[in-house]
Motif scaffolding. Structure first.
Motif, PDB file in Angstrom:
ATOM      1  N   LYS A 109      95.795  98.381  85.468  1.00 45.95           N
ATOM      2  CA  LYS A 109      95.639  99.677  84.261  1.00 45.95           C
ATOM      3  C   LYS A 109      95.817  98.693  83.037  1.00 45.95           C
ATOM      4  O   LYS A 109      96.548  97.684  82.838  1.00 45.95           O
ATOM      5  N   PRO A 110      95.361  99.292  82.014  1.00 50.51           N
ATOM      6  CA  PRO A 110      95.455  98.667  80.701  1.00 50.51           C
ATOM      7  C   PRO A 110      96.851  98.330  80.266  1.00 50.51           C
ATOM      8  O   PRO A 110      97.790  99.478  80.402  1.00 50.51           O
ATOM      9  N   GLY A 111      97.306  97.154  79.932  1.00 47.85           N
ATOM     10  CA  GLY A 111      98.767  97.288  79.692  1.00 47.85           C
ATOM     11  C   GLY A 111      99.830  96.857  80.746  1.00 47.85           C
ATOM     12  O   GLY A 111     100.747  96.650  80.513  1.00 47.85           O
ATOM     13  N   GLU A 112      99.238  97.043  81.792  1.00 46.18           N
ATOM     14  CA  GLU A 112     100.080  96.879  83.142  1.00 46.18           C
ATOM     15  C   GLU A 112     100.172  95.349  83.554  1.00 46.18           C
ATOM     16  O   GLU A 112      99.247  94.636  83.407  1.00 46.18           O
ATOM     17  N   THR A 113     101.416  95.085  83.753  1.00 42.97           N
ATOM     18  CA  THR A 113     101.706  93.473  84.104  1.00 42.97           C
ATOM     19  C   THR A 113     102.276  93.567  85.458  1.00 42.97           C
ATOM     20  O   THR A 113     102.312  92.382  85.897  1.00 42.97           O
ATOM     21  N   ALA A 114     102.534  94.729  86.252  1.00 41.73           N
ATOM     22  CA  ALA A 114     103.250  94.466  87.726  1.00 41.73           C
ATOM     23  C   ALA A 114     102.105  94.147  88.539  1.00 41.73           C
ATOM     24  O   ALA A 114     100.856  94.069  88.426  1.00 41.73           O
ATOM     25  N   GLN A 115     102.571  93.254  89.581  1.00 43.84           N
ATOM     26  CA  GLN A 115     101.783  92.709  90.410  1.00 43.84           C
ATOM     27  C   GLN A 115     100.945  93.543  91.316  1.00 43.84           C
ATOM     28  O   GLN A 115     101.728  94.614  92.022  1.00 43.84           O
ATOM     29  N   LEU A 116      99.796  93.495  91.781  1.00 41.59           N
ATOM     30  CA  LEU A 116      99.146  94.500  92.766  1.00 41.59           C
ATOM     31  C   LEU A 116      99.264  94.145  94.067  1.00 41.59           C
ATOM     32  O   LEU A 116      99.343  92.953  94.294  1.00 41.59           O
ATOM     33  N   ASP A 117      99.050  95.008  94.936  1.00 38.99           N
ATOM     34  CA  ASP A 117      99.072  94.848  96.232  1.00 38.99           C
ATOM     35  C   ASP A 117      98.136  94.099  96.870  1.00 38.99           C
ATOM     36  O   ASP A 117      98.115  93.195  97.626  1.00 38.99           O
ATOM     37  N   GLN A 118      97.071  94.634  96.477  1.00 36.39           N
ATOM     38  CA  GLN A 118      95.650  94.050  96.937  1.00 36.39           C
ATOM     39  C   GLN A 118      94.576  93.825  95.899  1.00 36.39           C
ATOM     40  O   GLN A 118      93.751  94.707  95.561  1.00 36.39           O
ATOM     41  N   PRO A 119      94.984  92.995  94.870  1.00 32.42           N
ATOM     42  CA  PRO A 119      94.177  92.832  93.595  1.00 32.42           C
ATOM     43  C   PRO A 119      92.614  92.274  93.822  1.00 32.42           C
ATOM     44  O   PRO A 119      92.345  91.523  94.841  1.00 32.42           O
ATOM     45  N   ALA A 120      91.746  92.826  93.145  1.00 34.49           N
ATOM     46  CA  ALA A 120      90.298  92.201  93.114  1.00 34.49           C
ATOM     47  C   ALA A 120      90.129  91.127  92.501  1.00 34.49           C
ATOM     48  O   ALA A 120      90.960  90.852  91.410  1.00 34.49           O
ATOM     49  N   PRO A 121      89.492  90.178  92.956  1.00 34.87           N
ATOM     50  CA  PRO A 121      89.435  88.921  92.406  1.00 34.87           C
ATOM     51  C   PRO A 121      88.842  88.940  91.117  1.00 34.87           C
ATOM     52  O   PRO A 121      88.068  89.812  90.632  1.00 34.87           O
ATOM     53  N   ALA A 122      89.623  88.210  89.979  1.00 34.17           N
ATOM     54  CA  ALA A 122      89.456  88.418  88.576  1.00 34.17           C
ATOM     55  C   ALA A 122      88.816  87.176  87.931  1.00 34.17           C
ATOM     56  O   ALA A 122      89.165  86.086  88.354  1.00 34.17           O
ATOM     57  N   LEU A 123      87.861  87.532  87.013  1.00 31.82           N
ATOM     58  CA  LEU A 123      87.137  86.260  86.212  1.00 31.82           C
ATOM     59  C   LEU A 123      87.242  86.666  84.836  1.00 31.82           C
ATOM     60  O   LEU A 123      86.879  87.472  84.320  1.00 31.82           O
TER      61      LEU A 123
END
Length: 321
Positions: A150-164
């Motif tokens: 989410k905008p401004g969110e820095t917490a580690q996600l459980d199952q993050p989508a691969p980011a580019l």
């Protein structure tokens, strides 16, 4: 020993997130350039083997082509884009938005890669980061790598989508400079940076250069080529023997050993365009079809650099393997 053990523990801790998630091997791309995406799959689902990978393509990444995998069924889904894009001078209004590899079996103890190529639209530079949600299907259950920050969110996600991460093209960019990133793949053969030199009026021959990687398990051979701007294509080798520069035709073609890269470059192996029907002009893009003994025909684009140029146009680097 305690210090060594501590360092190992720290290294293991730091590397754990990277090893746990499906990620993109190259996590940065330049806007307005082509991009080769390699999804790394480091494990299965709670010990179960992976039997399917489905990736969603974000808007702005277009002209996508997946690489087939032996033993896996490849299916793509296409639909109209939200806007039109330009690819090699042609308007593109629809294309692949989802890729699925299924029917295989990747053991939990093993690692593999799933590959596709595409174009990154210049407008994505303003967005900063795009994501490629992935659903990993296993023999029992699945992992959904689809969480988006989410905008401004820095917490580690459980199952993050691969980011580019999308960055501005470097100085000297533009459509012509995209050539070094051009990748053409089929059946275990990867062709990168095809280019040729501009020719003066009246010239009857020209040279073609490229890098060929065989990612398959068996040797292949470049055996022929065809272009519309010349009467025929030959495969040549240039070498120095006894202080004398020699050039010879290779009637049996050029072997590309399994797992190796062969570079065709000035002063070495190259393709020759014999009987030019027209001059080649700097900045031009000319099409060619190369034929391999195992992979079959592969259509590629040669970008035309300067007369006497020694490197691919756009200042790209040649990587030797």
């Amino acid at each position: 020993m305690k210090r060594i053990a501590l360092l190992v523990a720290i290294a293991t801790t730091l590397s754990a997130p990277a090893a746990a998630h499906i990620m993109l091997q190259q996590r940065e791309a330049e806007a307005g350039r082509s991009y080769r995406a390699v999804l790394t799959v480091p494990h299965g689902c709670r010990g179960q083997p992976t039997t399917g990978i489905t990736v969603s393509i974000p808007e702005g990444v277009f002209a996508v082509k997946p690489q087939p995998k032996p033993g896996w069924q490849l299916v793509t889904r296409s639909q109209p884009y939200q806007r039109a894009y330009t690819n090699h001078g042609r308007e593109v209004r629809e294309g692949v938005v989802e890729i699925s590899w299924s029917g295989g079996s990747l053991d939990n103890a093993h690692y593999d890669e799933f590959v596709f190529v595409g174009q990154v639209d210049a407008s994505l530079a303003d967005k900063g980061t795009v994501h490629f949600p992935v659903v990993q299907t296993c023999a029992s259950g699945e992992h959904r790598w689809v969480d988006l920050p989410k905008p401004g969110e820095t917490a580690q996600l459980d199952q993050p989508a691969p980011a580019l991460r999308i960055v501005q093209a470097q100085a000297g960019g533009g459509h012509g400079a995209a050539a070094p990133a051009a990748v053409f793949e089929k059946a275990g053969i990867r062709i990168e940076q095809p280019w040729t030199r501009a020719t003066p009026g009246g010239a009857r021959v020209g040279g073609g250069y490229l890098r060929i990687t065989n990612t398959g398990q068996a040797a292949d051979r470049l055996v022929a080529g065809q272009v519309t701007f010349a009467e025929r294509v030959e495969i040549h080798e240039m070498a120095v023997a006894g202080g004398v520069m020699t050039m010879r035709n290779l009637p049996d073609g050029l072997e590309i050993p399994a797992g190796q890269t062969v570079e065709l470059k000035p002063g070495g192996y190259h393709v020759m365009f014999m009987g030019l029907r027209q001059p080649l002009t700097e900045g031009q893009v000319v099409k060619a079809t190369l034929t391999f003994a195992r992979a079959g025909t592969i259509e590629i684009d040669f970008r035309v650099g300067s007369v006497g140029g020694r490197n691919a146009p756009g200042g790209g680097h040649h990587h030797h393997h």
